[in-house]
Design a protein around this motif. Structure first.
Motif, mmCIF file in Angstrom:
data_model
loop_
_atom_site.group_PDB
_atom_site.id
_atom_site.type_symbol
_atom_site.label_atom_id
_atom_site.label_comp_id
_atom_site.label_asym_id
_atom_site.label_seq_id
_atom_site.Cartn_x
_atom_site.Cartn_y
_atom_site.Cartn_z
ATOM 1 N N ALA A 138 0.828 -1.188 0.092
ATOM 2 C CA ALA A 138 0.095 0.077 0.074
ATOM 3 C C ALA A 138 1.047 1.315 0.048
ATOM 4 O O ALA A 138 0.456 2.409 -0.276
ATOM 5 N N HIS A 139 2.107 1.081 0.219
ATOM 6 C CA HIS A 139 2.894 2.385 0.350
ATOM 7 C C HIS A 139 3.119 3.063 -1.063
ATOM 8 O O HIS A 139 3.313 4.060 -1.300
ATOM 9 N N CYS A 140 2.833 2.133 -1.882
ATOM 10 C CA CYS A 140 2.892 2.337 -3.496
ATOM 11 C C CYS A 140 2.065 3.756 -3.862
ATOM 12 O O CYS A 140 1.844 4.327 -4.756
ATOM 13 N N ILE A 141 0.860 3.893 -2.999
ATOM 14 C CA ILE A 141 0.025 4.592 -3.308
ATOM 15 C C ILE A 141 0.517 6.335 -2.935
ATOM 16 O O ILE A 141 -0.285 7.298 -3.232
ATOM 17 N N SER A 142 1.496 6.404 -1.875
ATOM 18 C CA SER A 142 1.832 7.589 -1.572
ATOM 19 C C SER A 142 3.246 8.033 -2.109
ATOM 20 O O SER A 142 4.146 7.544 -2.554
ATOM 21 N N GLN A 143 2.987 9.493 -2.498
ATOM 22 C CA GLN A 143 4.214 10.165 -3.290
ATOM 23 C C GLN A 143 5.243 9.987 -2.268
ATOM 24 O O GLN A 143 6.636 10.069 -2.536
ATOM 25 N N TRP A 144 5.090 9.876 -0.899
ATOM 26 C CA TRP A 144 6.007 9.924 -0.068
ATOM 27 C C TRP A 144 6.917 8.471 0.383
ATOM 28 O O TRP A 144 7.689 8.309 1.058
ATOM 29 N N GLY A 145 6.003 7.566 -0.157
ATOM 30 C CA GLY A 145 6.674 6.291 -0.117
ATOM 31 C C GLY A 145 7.911 5.923 -0.952
ATOM 32 O O GLY A 145 8.006 6.773 -1.884
ATOM 33 N N HIS A 146 8.429 4.890 -0.792
ATOM 34 C CA HIS A 146 9.850 4.732 -1.406
ATOM 35 C C HIS A 146 9.685 4.184 -2.797
ATOM 36 O O HIS A 146 10.516 3.800 -3.553
ATOM 37 N N ASP A 147 8.298 3.405 -3.011
ATOM 38 C CA ASP A 147 8.284 3.057 -4.399
ATOM 39 C C ASP A 147 6.670 3.463 -4.776
ATOM 40 O O ASP A 147 5.745 2.767 -5.337
ATOM 41 N N PHE A 148 6.579 4.888 -5.250
ATOM 42 C CA PHE A 148 5.374 5.393 -5.643
ATOM 43 C C PHE A 148 5.058 4.940 -6.992
ATOM 44 O O PHE A 148 5.837 4.977 -7.851
ATOM 45 N N ARG A 149 3.647 4.523 -6.986
ATOM 46 C CA ARG A 149 3.331 4.169 -8.457
ATOM 47 C C ARG A 149 1.814 4.880 -8.594
ATOM 48 O O ARG A 149 0.926 4.710 -8.072
ATOM 49 N N PRO A 150 2.000 5.803 -9.841
ATOM 50 C CA PRO A 150 0.734 6.736 -10.087
ATOM 51 C C PRO A 150 -0.660 6.002 -10.255
ATOM 52 O O PRO A 150 -1.723 6.271 -9.819
ATOM 53 N N GLU A 151 -0.652 4.429 -10.616
ATOM 54 C CA GLU A 151 -1.884 3.832 -10.862
ATOM 55 C C GLU A 151 -2.614 3.397 -9.488
ATOM 56 O O GLU A 151 -3.863 3.335 -9.515
ATOM 57 N N TYR A 152 -1.736 3.589 -8.595
ATOM 58 C CA TYR A 152 -2.296 3.112 -7.122
ATOM 59 C C TYR A 152 -3.233 4.407 -6.666
ATOM 60 O O TYR A 152 -4.160 4.162 -5.777
ATOM 61 N N THR A 153 -3.165 5.480 -7.024
ATOM 62 C CA THR A 153 -3.689 6.596 -6.601
ATOM 63 C C THR A 153 -5.116 6.657 -6.952
ATOM 64 O O THR A 153 -5.999 7.313 -6.481
ATOM 65 N N GLN A 154 -5.354 5.975 -7.965
ATOM 66 C CA GLN A 154 -6.780 5.625 -8.474
ATOM 67 C C GLN A 154 -7.619 4.888 -7.584
ATOM 68 O O GLN A 154 -8.961 4.674 -7.673
ATOM 69 N N LEU A 155 -7.315 4.228 -6.641
ATOM 70 C CA LEU A 155 -7.781 3.416 -5.521
ATOM 71 C C LEU A 155 -8.765 4.053 -4.770
ATOM 72 O O LEU A 155 -9.356 3.473 -3.877
ATOM 73 N N GLY A 156 -8.519 5.370 -4.425
ATOM 74 C CA GLY A 156 -9.413 6.270 -3.628
ATOM 75 C C GLY A 156 -10.985 6.259 -3.954
ATOM 76 O O GLY A 156 -11.711 6.390 -2.979
#
Length: 614
Positions: A138-156
């Motif tokens: 789930a850290h992939c959803i955050s721009q502050w995470g170490h492995d940010f993935r833009p596609e995760y931001t759509q899960l909101g």
């Protein structure tokens, strides 16, 4: 409906939950959202797999990598759980069959990527009753995470699209900022934050500073020789390094392969499949490798270079020893890593926060206190006791008055007008007569060769300590030249003294031959202790273990599974230790669920009987 405890025993073969698992399951089954922070190998999967079997509807697991989905599906199917993965690697006929199984209620857990989810939402809404969404990594959803993935931001939008579904977010690494961002972006409601202990006591932690390339290779080969026929990962900073290290290992007789983003998708997939199925033992990889690996029997993780952050480092070493058995982690670190990573940081879009994370990673590598304490404190888990299983605890550094050594180094830097870097400083002190030194006239300096009795390796170590102690700093905007700080000038002109840690020889860092020990399991299969026993017992256990490993390999090949999907190394060790000679006795083996006992328990019992008869 069976209870969580009954499912744990009958399906997964364990008698007791690991810390926090039961509490998390009860919370989620009550229909409330959750954010779960649990280290790799800490048992995150159980936290959504058991609720999936307790809910009436289907559970959808959102996972970033197809390879991870395949591993999870294989493992669940081996335990008798209906699971599928809907992804672009499948033929359309296969995806159609998966949809049919989902509609018929035959699939309880459906894996899907965040990209694919967006396309499937209308079908999911129309045909399925979804009880739970489990968002892995789930850290992939955050721009502050170490492995940010833009596609995760759509899960909101999940709560809006599926208002009756519960959402569980899971990750192994997230700092305070990342945690807050996950909660906000996923719109978690009536949620609870669960933070498990980040302590992985089965992992040894070792940092080796200032090694040359040849010294690294020698040390790596030594580690591999201690783990014959066992799996390991070597993380490198660049694609070129992965290929170079793999080639050197192959030349030394080790079957290794490189893995990086420059390979074709087919090449990467082949390397990963070979590693998962134990066809190769060592993968030399960039950080692109590993997130999709659910392999429980990785016995060592080596970092050829310094990672960019403690989050990345912790997640990568977490791929070792997921079965709870003792495993090694080794980090090589030298000055050039800092130069390279600092350039990456300066070119990144988040310079300040990435610089801060690199500083913390550098401090970890250079620290002279228990490394596990540093890691646990970084993740907010206060710990004031030493672990006894890191290089600092095993080999406490001896200190000495290093004022004269520091003054020699600072004088060399000062006399060049502070126009030299790390390696040049060491060469001047050692008296190395290189073309560049002669060309620039540095061989005529009064400080040329004043440290000739100290090895280059030790000079590199002492310069790193000087950097950590604040006597020098790096001018990244001036070709990485070293500058003397105010504190350094005070030492140089005799106003204060400098204490250094003795630079130990590489051989002293190698662990002595360990005492013979046996892994002892409690009934939950979730912790282990070791105790001394005779070498005859040890040989007996290992001999039976190898015999059982052949049976496991045969079963894995017949089912097209990785070997660890059949039984983990931990379960196989427990099996060899208890040596049951009847089907009923298999129920006492940690990790042997009812489905596995029915499907291939007899094969292991027969192998044990044959071994006893021999």
């Amino acid at each position: 409906m069976p209870t969580a405890h009954e499912i744990l025993k009958s399906v997964f073969g364990y008698d007791a939950f690991r810390p926090m698992q039961e509490e998390i399951i009860e919370h989620v089954v009550s229909g409330k959202d959750a954010l779960v922070l649990m280290p790799t190998g800490g048992g995150k999967s159980i936290c959504y797999q058991i609720p999936a079997l307790m809910f009436k509807g289907i559970t959808v697991v959102i996972s970033p990598l197809i390879s991870l989905m395949k591993d999870q599906v294989d493992a669940l199917n081996a335990n008798g759980i209906g699971a599928d993965a809907l992804n672009s690697n499948n033929e359309e006929g296969e995806n159609a069959a998966i949809r049919q199984r989902c509609k018929a209620g035959q699939t309880k857990i459906l894996y899907i990527s965040p990209e694919r989810l967006q396309r499937e939402i209308p079908w999911l809404q129309q045909h399925l009753s979804i009880s739970l969404f489990a968002i892995d990594e789930a850290h992939c959803i955050s721009q502050w995470g170490h492995d940010f993935r833009p596609e995760y931001t759509q899960l909101g939008m999940l709560h809006q699209a599926f208002p009756s579904a519960t959402i569980m977010a899971l990750t192994a690494t997230a700092d305070k900022l990342t945690k807050e961002d996950i909660v906000r972006q996923l719109n978690l409601r009536d949620f609870r934050l669960f933070v498990s202990s980040f302590d992985r006591p089965n992992l040894s932690l070792d940092v080796r500073r200032g090694y040359s390339a040849s010294e690294k290779l020698k040390a790596i080969l030594s580690i591999i020789s201690k783990h014959k026929h066992e799996s390991g990962i070597i993380y490198c900073l660049s694609r070129k390094s992965t290929e170079k290290v793999a080639e050197e290992l192959i030349n030394a007789g080790v079957y290794a392969k490189a893995y990086h983003a420059g390979l074709t998708a087919e090449e990467r997939n082949n390397v990963q499949e070979d590693f998962i199925n134990d066809n190769i033992n060592v993968v030399c990889a960039t950080i692109a490798f590993g997130m999709g690996i659910d392999k429980s029997n990785v016995r060592y993780v080596i970092h050829y270079n310094l990672p960019k952050s403690i989050e990345s480092f912790y997640q990568e070493i977490g791929r070792a020893g997921r079965d709870g058995l003792p495993s090694e982690t080794v980090l090589f670190y030298n000055f050039q890593d800092i130069i390279t990573l600092r350039k990456f940081v300066n070119d990144s879009g988040q310079r300040d926060i990435n610089s801060e994370k690199l500083d913390r990673m550098q401090e970890y590598a250079e620290s002279q206190v228990c490394r596990r304490r540093i890691l646990l404190n970084y993740f907010g888990e206060n710990n004031s006791s030493n672990c006894g299983n890191c290089d600092i605890c095993k080999h406490p550094p001896q200190r000495f008055n290093g004022t004269i050594l520091v003054q020699k180094a600072l004088s060399a830097i000062k006399r060049t007008g502070e126009h030299i870097g790390f390696s040049m400083t060491a060469d001047i002190l050692k008296g190395t007569l290189s073309d560049e030194i002669v060309q620039k006239g540095y061989n005529k300096l009064k400080t040329f060769g004043v440290g000739s009795k100290t090895t280059l390796k030790h000079w590199h170590d002492y310069l790193l300590q000087m950097l950590q102690l604040g006597y020098i700093e790096i001018a990244y905007n001036e070709n990485n030249h070293l500058k003397i700080t105010e504190s350094g000038n005070e030492v140089l002109f005799g106003k204060k003294t400098a204490e250094l840690a003795i630079a130990a020889k590489a051989e002293a860092k190698e662990d002595a031959k360990p005492r013979s020990s046996r892994t002892s399991f409690n009934r939950s299969g979730n912790s282990h202790t070791t105790y001394a026993h005779s070498s005859a017992d040890d040989a007996e256990d290992n001999s039976l273990f190898e015999a059982l490993r052949k049976v496991r390999r045969q079963i894995a090949d017949e089912n097209n599974w990785p070997a660890y999907v059949v039984l983990s190394d931990r379960t196989l060790r427990d099996l060899a230790y208890k040596a049951p000679t009847s089907i009923n006795e298999l129920q006492d083996v940690s990790g042997f669920g009812e489905m596995k006992i029915r499907k291939f328990g007899q094969q292991f019992v027969d192998a044990i009987r044959d071994y006893m008869n021999q």
